[in-house]
Write an enzyme that holds these catalytic residues in place. Structure first.
Site, PDB file in Angstrom:
ATOM      1  CB  CYS A  81      -0.949   0.006   1.194  1.00  0.00           C
ATOM      2  SG  CYS A  81      -2.110  -1.379   1.193  1.00  0.00           S
ATOM      3  CB  CYS A 214     -13.325  -1.001   5.610  1.00  0.00           C
ATOM      4  SG  CYS A 214     -13.710  -1.846   7.166  1.00  0.00           S
ATOM      5  CB  SER A 215      -9.727   2.063   2.412  1.00  0.00           C
ATOM      6  OG  SER A 215      -8.908   0.925   2.619  1.00  0.00           O
ATOM      7  CG  HIS A 345      -6.194   2.000  -0.412  1.00  0.00           C
ATOM      8  ND1 HIS A 345      -4.992   2.561  -0.801  1.00  0.00           N
ATOM      9  CD2 HIS A 345      -5.865   0.981   0.434  1.00  0.00           C
ATOM     10  CE1 HIS A 345      -4.000   1.925  -0.209  1.00  0.00           C
ATOM     11  NE2 HIS A 345      -4.504   0.958   0.534  1.00  0.00           N
TER      12      HIS A 345
END
Length: 396
Positions: A81, A214-215, A345
């Protein structure tokens, strides 16, 4: 030698399969936008680090070929990430090391629908790069059927609640703030506003985290043009330039695993170390920062990052967000873009999208979400496995 960002660009972040495009289409859109913002042609770019996680090797070249076939070096970067910020760091190092005067950092991701896995190979956590991390979690909390990344961060949230008295409402307040911020961002995947009560009532993914904390998985790309001071002067770009005042990347140390705590496993120690290095290198502190884009992959990670960056004492982050100190009118504005939770994301693009937002903020170009008088911005991007990148930007 100093380095500057003189052009940024990004696509709208979208739910996977929303738009009929390939990763090279989104990379072309973001890269072209960054070059246009800088007012320079692709022919002036000397090197291109390209970040992504889920495409095949040399996908970076395939993407960059849409911008031009100039034969310059292209580097494929994958750091989970933290991939986008890793590409940005490579661009900065190339410039500050005197190897190049103009570098394009590009990041993109075309993802599948559904929850993100745990970075395993074929679902076998024994061979996963993050097997050690999940082993620590399993020893303390067991291993359930919920998505693994939600589990490890959800268990960090449980530990924080047990240790410091953090409440579910405080966790939800992070998400409520970031969803509210994203309502002013046309590039955000989600632009809906939710109350704390609505966030708490959403579907539970892994207690205490609900879906709205939550992404999501996302498609998208972002880019930044990084140049030397000589390039800024020669091309008359001073009014576009934002200085990279300091930047640091850290990886896991013994501290990440020794305690057996998910709070440490998901990155608070390495985030704290990266922030310390950046403050020391720049001579600036968190008290000098006006606007922050940080890695809120789950609501709890925003709280953990407050503590790692020195915004509050350890354990006090729930009260900090509850006080309003991290939104407009408070001490800092955190995630004015909506953050990962609401902006989206796409892993390879996330770190560069953070830099894009901060450049707009420091130039005063963020429109209705502009942070008044923003002079210093901080970006924080992490990837399990692990990498933490902290970047301090200053208006030139």
């Amino acid at each position: 030698m100093k380095s500057y960002i003189v052009g940024v660009g990004m696509t709208k972040f979208e739910k996977p399969e929303t738009r009929d495009w390939q990763y090279w289409d989104m990379a072309k859109e973001a890269g072209t936008a960054a070059l246009t913002d800088a007012g320079i042609p692709y022919g002036l770019v000397e090197q291109v680090p390209v970040g992504y996680c889920f495409q095949a090797s040399t996908a970076g070249q395939r993407a960059v070929y849409e911008l031009g076939l100039t034969g310059v070096p292209v580097y494929n970067v994958n750091n989970n990430c933290a991939t986008g910020s890793s590409a940005l760091m490579m661009a900065r190092q190339l410039v500050e090391g005197g190897i190049a005067d103009c570098v394009l950092a590009l990041g993109f991701e075309k993802m599948a629908r559904g929850a993100l896995g745990g970075g395993s190979d074929g679902g076998d956590f024994k061979t996963s790069p993050v097997a050690r991390h999940y082993g620590i979690m399993a020893a303390g909390h067991g291993f359930e059927m919920s998505p693994p990344t939600a589990q490890i961060f959800g268990n960090a949230a449980r530990e924080h609640m047990d240790r410091y008295g953090t409440t579910e409402a405080q966790l939800a307040a992070v998400a409520a703030k970031n969803h509210r911020h994203s309502s002013q961002n046309p590039n955000a995947q989600f632009q809906d506003v939710y109350t704390v009560e609505e966030i708490l009532a959403a579907k539970t993914i892994h207690r205490p985290l609900t879906k709205l904390q939550c992404s999501p998985t996302s498609d998208g790309a972002a880019a930044a043009v990084v140049v030397s001071e000589r390039f800024v002067t020669e091309h008359g770009l001073r009014d576009r330039a934002v200085e990279i005042a300091a930047q640091a990347m850290t990886t896991d140390t013994e501290e990440s695993f020794a305690s057996g705590s998910c709070i440490d496993v998901v990155g608070r120690p390495m985030s704290r170390a990266a922030a310390r290095q950046v403050y020391e290198a720049s001579g600036l502190g968190i008290e000098d920062v006006d606007v922050i884009e940080l890695h809120d992959c789950f609501s709890v990670n925003e709280l953990l990052t407050y503590e790692a960056l020195g915004m509050c004492e350890e354990g006090a982050s729930g009260k900090l967000v509850e006080s309003g100190a991290t939104t407009y009118g408070g001490r800092w504005v955190v995630n004015p873009s909506g953050g990962l939770i609401s902006k989206g994301h796409p892993l390879g693009a996330t770190g560069l999208a953070q830099a894009t937002e901060l450049v707009w903020q420091l130039r005063g170009e963020a429109g209705p979400r502009q942070v008044p008088g923003a002079d210093v911005g901080l970006a924080h991007n992490i990837g399990l496995g692990g990498a933490a990148v902290v970047t301090l930007l200053r208006r030139a």
